[in-house]
Write a protein that holds these residues in place. Structure first.
Motif, short mmCIF file in Angstrom:
data_model
loop_
_atom_site.label_atom_id
_atom_site.label_comp_id
_atom_site.label_asym_id
_atom_site.label_seq_id
_atom_site.Cartn_x
_atom_site.Cartn_y
_atom_site.Cartn_z
N ASN A 111 -1.42 -5.17 14.06
CA ASN A 111 -2.86 -5.08 14.28
C ASN A 111 -3.41 -3.76 13.74
OD1 ASN A 111 -3.03 -7.57 15.50
ND2 ASN A 111 -2.97 -6.76 17.58
N TYR A 112 -2.70 -2.67 13.99
CA TYR A 112 -3.15 -1.36 13.51
C TYR A 112 -3.18 -1.33 11.99
CZ TYR A 112 -3.75 3.60 12.86
OH TYR A 112 -4.24 4.82 12.46
N ALA A 165 0.84 -1.20 0.00
CA ALA A 165 0.00 0.00 0.00
C ALA A 165 0.88 1.25 0.00
CB ALA A 165 -0.89 0.02 1.23
N SER A 223 -3.56 -3.79 9.98
CA SER A 223 -4.69 -4.62 9.57
C SER A 223 -6.01 -3.87 9.71
CB SER A 223 -4.72 -5.91 10.39
OG SER A 223 -5.82 -6.69 10.03
N LEU A 224 -6.19 -3.18 10.83
CA LEU A 224 -7.41 -2.39 11.04
C LEU A 224 -7.58 -1.32 9.98
CD1 LEU A 224 -7.43 -1.88 14.91
CD2 LEU A 224 -9.12 -3.10 13.56
N MET A 225 -6.47 -0.77 9.47
CA MET A 225 -6.52 0.26 8.46
C MET A 225 -6.64 -0.31 7.05
SD MET A 225 -6.63 2.79 10.39
CE MET A 225 -6.72 4.04 9.16
N GLY A 226 -6.74 -1.64 6.94
CA GLY A 226 -6.91 -2.28 5.64
C GLY A 226 -5.63 -2.42 4.84
N VAL A 227 -4.49 -2.31 5.51
CA VAL A 227 -3.19 -2.41 4.85
C VAL A 227 -2.72 -3.86 4.89
CG1 VAL A 227 -0.78 -1.67 4.95
CG2 VAL A 227 -2.60 -0.03 5.46
N THR A 228 -2.38 -4.40 3.74
CA THR A 228 -1.90 -5.78 3.65
C THR A 228 -0.39 -5.82 3.92
OG1 THR A 228 -3.56 -6.31 1.98
CG2 THR A 228 -1.65 -7.78 2.12
#
Length: 66
Positions: free
Chosen positions: A49-50, A10, A52-57
């Motif tokens: 985790n953060y 990203a 992932s929560l932001m939709g970053v792979t």
């Protein structure tokens, strides 16, 4: 403390990267790497985790030898 590199798939916004001021940001075409010292496994998990929560792979997490 472990020197770590996290590669994500990203182009991360400033809102996301501001959460990790101690990590160095480098942008590569459509990918970003964050590198710096991570205190322990708990801190690394918090970063992951953060993201992932932001939709970053997350593509890769690498320990950098000292």
């Amino acid at each position: 403390m472990t020197r770590t590199m996290i590669r994500v798939d990203a182009d991360m916004s400033q809102d996301i990267t501001e959460k990790f001021p101690h990590l160095q940001l480098r942008k590569h075409s459509a990918q970003t790497t964050l590198s710096g010292d991570i205190e322990d496994q708990e801190e690394l998990q918090g970063v992951l985790n953060y993201l992932s929560l932001m939709g970053v792979t997350v593509v890769e997490v690498v320990t950098i030898p000292e």
